[in-house]
Design a protein around this motif. Structure first.
Motif, PDB file in Angstrom:
ATOM      1  N   UNK A   1       4.294  -6.511   6.020  1.00 50.15           N
ATOM      2  CA  UNK A   1       4.965  -5.292   5.561  1.00 50.15           C
ATOM      3  C   UNK A   1       5.223  -5.350   4.058  1.00 50.15           C
ATOM      4  N   UNK A   2       5.637  -6.525   3.569  1.00 52.78           N
ATOM      5  CA  UNK A   2       5.862  -6.684   2.127  1.00 52.78           C
ATOM      6  C   UNK A   2       4.549  -6.541   1.353  1.00 52.78           C
ATOM      7  N   UNK A   3       3.481  -7.086   1.880  1.00 57.77           N
ATOM      8  CA  UNK A   3       2.172  -6.965   1.236  1.00 57.77           C
ATOM      9  C   UNK A   3       1.720  -5.517   1.151  1.00 57.77           C
ATOM     10  N   UNK A   4       1.921  -4.776   2.244  1.00 56.70           N
ATOM     11  CA  UNK A   4       1.556  -3.363   2.240  1.00 56.70           C
ATOM     12  C   UNK A   4       2.403  -2.595   1.232  1.00 56.70           C
ATOM     13  N   UNK A   5       3.668  -2.936   1.159  1.00 59.51           N
ATOM     14  CA  UNK A   5       4.564  -2.290   0.200  1.00 59.51           C
ATOM     15  C   UNK A   5       4.130  -2.588  -1.230  1.00 59.51           C
TER      16      UNK A   5
END
Length: 107
Positions: free
Chosen positions: A59-63
């Motif tokens: 999720x952090x990577x996508x953000x």
């Protein structure tokens, strides 16, 4: 004009707004993801800790990709480094030596 092309044209301005919001509030979103992951991990008593951390990382990577998409051009999120741009060395073979360069010998 095809349906997909029409939808992309309609969603183009929204994508820019979302990217701008993601850049401005990146720290808050990361903090929220950490807080949610901690709460879920606590409620499940650590049973799914590895999966929770994996999901949080994704999720952090996508953000990050969303927030910084405009930094390196339109395809910044889809680029891959060249094959010869460093990286790891091949693992040693059974004898402990690194495998030789080039094709394997034929018998």
């Amino acid at each position: 004009m095809g349906l997909l092309h029409h939808m992309k044209a309609k969603l183009g301005p929204a994508k820019g707004k979302v990217s701008d919001l993601a850049q401005r509030h990146e720290g808050k979103v990361h903090h929220g993801l950490e807080k949610a992951a901690h709460a879920v991990d606590k409620r499940t008593k650590g049973k799914y800790s590895d999966r929770i951390q994996s999901g949080t990382g994704k999720a952090k990577g996508a953000m990050d990709r969303l927030a910084h998409k405009g930094d390196n051009g339109p395809d910044a999120a889809h680029t891959t480094p060249p094959r010869d741009a460093g990286g790891t060395t091949p693992p040693p073979n059974a004898s402990g030596a690194t495998p030789p360069e080039g094709p394997p010998p034929t018998s």
